[in-house]
Design a protein around this motif. Structure first.
Motif, PDB file in Angstrom:
ATOM      1  N   MET A  12       5.626 -20.637  49.268  1.00 30.51           N
ATOM      2  CA  MET A  12       4.685 -20.902  48.190  1.00 30.51           C
ATOM      3  C   MET A  12       5.292 -21.735  47.070  1.00 30.51           C
ATOM      4  O   MET A  12       4.578 -22.260  46.248  1.00 30.51           O
ATOM      5  CB  MET A  12       4.184 -19.581  47.602  1.00 30.51           C
ATOM      6  CG  MET A  12       3.334 -18.801  48.550  1.00 30.51           C
ATOM      7  SD  MET A  12       2.849 -17.233  47.856  1.00 30.51           S
ATOM      8  CE  MET A  12       2.001 -17.756  46.380  1.00 30.51           C
ATOM      9  N   CYS A  17       0.019 -23.813  46.870  1.00 30.63           N
ATOM     10  CA  CYS A  17      -0.972 -23.288  45.963  1.00 30.63           C
ATOM     11  C   CYS A  17      -2.115 -24.210  45.700  1.00 30.63           C
ATOM     12  O   CYS A  17      -2.950 -23.938  44.880  1.00 30.63           O
ATOM     13  CB  CYS A  17      -0.396 -22.801  44.680  1.00 30.63           C
ATOM     14  SG  CYS A  17       0.796 -23.704  43.884  1.00 30.63           S
ATOM     15  N   ASN A  40      -2.149 -19.998  47.971  1.00 31.24           N
ATOM     16  CA  ASN A  40      -1.239 -20.386  49.033  1.00 31.24           C
ATOM     17  C   ASN A  40      -2.009 -21.057  50.170  1.00 31.24           C
ATOM     18  O   ASN A  40      -2.800 -20.406  50.836  1.00 31.24           O
ATOM     19  CB  ASN A  40      -0.512 -19.139  49.544  1.00 31.24           C
ATOM     20  CG  ASN A  40       0.519 -19.452  50.602  1.00 31.24           C
ATOM     21  OD1 ASN A  40       0.639 -20.576  51.065  1.00 31.24           O
ATOM     22  ND2 ASN A  40       1.252 -18.438  50.993  1.00 31.24           N
ATOM     23  N   ASP A  89      -1.416 -14.535  45.053  1.00 33.06           N
ATOM     24  CA  ASP A  89      -0.786 -15.847  45.213  1.00 33.06           C
ATOM     25  C   ASP A  89      -0.372 -16.467  43.887  1.00 33.06           C
ATOM     26  O   ASP A  89       0.726 -17.000  43.742  1.00 33.06           O
ATOM     27  CB  ASP A  89      -1.746 -16.828  45.911  1.00 33.06           C
ATOM     28  CG  ASP A  89      -1.965 -16.510  47.377  1.00 33.06           C
ATOM     29  OD1 ASP A  89      -1.304 -15.596  47.909  1.00 33.06           O
ATOM     30  OD2 ASP A  89      -2.819 -17.171  47.993  1.00 33.06           O
TER      31      ASP A  89
END
Length: 115
Positions: A12, A17, A40, A89
């Motif tokens: 990530m 993202c 992600n 995320d």
């Protein structure tokens, strides 16, 4: 996000993202994206998540502090199902890009911008 390996977390940190081809540097992404807006792009591609994440985890020397398999060392383990700051995320991206001290500082500044 569910259980993600330590290598998946590192995937990530730089190419993600947003679209996989987004080349915006992580710190710029953080500044221009509202809280909760980072996602992600590898969530549906676990093979790429493992491959990209593993390479980044080793190339950024994360294993030096978090251990070879992410089980911990002088820094917390990355293989836990529970994360202090949250496991979404957006939070994980910001934590990896900023580090824990700067994440706390950034969150304080960001919440102040919204008031």
């Amino acid at each position: 996000m569910g259980a993600v390996s330590v290598f998946g977390l590192k995937a990530m940190a730089e190419e993600e993202c947003c679209p996989k081809d987004d080349q915006t540097p992580p710190l710029e992404l953080i500044e221009k994206t509202p809280i909760g807006g980072l996602h992600n792009p590898y969530n549906d591609d676990t093979a790429a998540m493992e491959e990209v994440g593993h390479k980044k985890y080793l190339s950024f020397s994360c294993n030096g502090c978090h251990g070879g398999g992410g089980g911990g060392g002088m820094c917390p383990p990355l293989t836990n199902d529970t994360f202090v700051y949250g496991a979404d995320d957006d939070t994980l991206f910001r934590l990896i890009a900023l580090g824990s001290d700067d994440l706390q500082s950034w969150a304080t500044r960001a919440s102040g911008r919204r008031s």
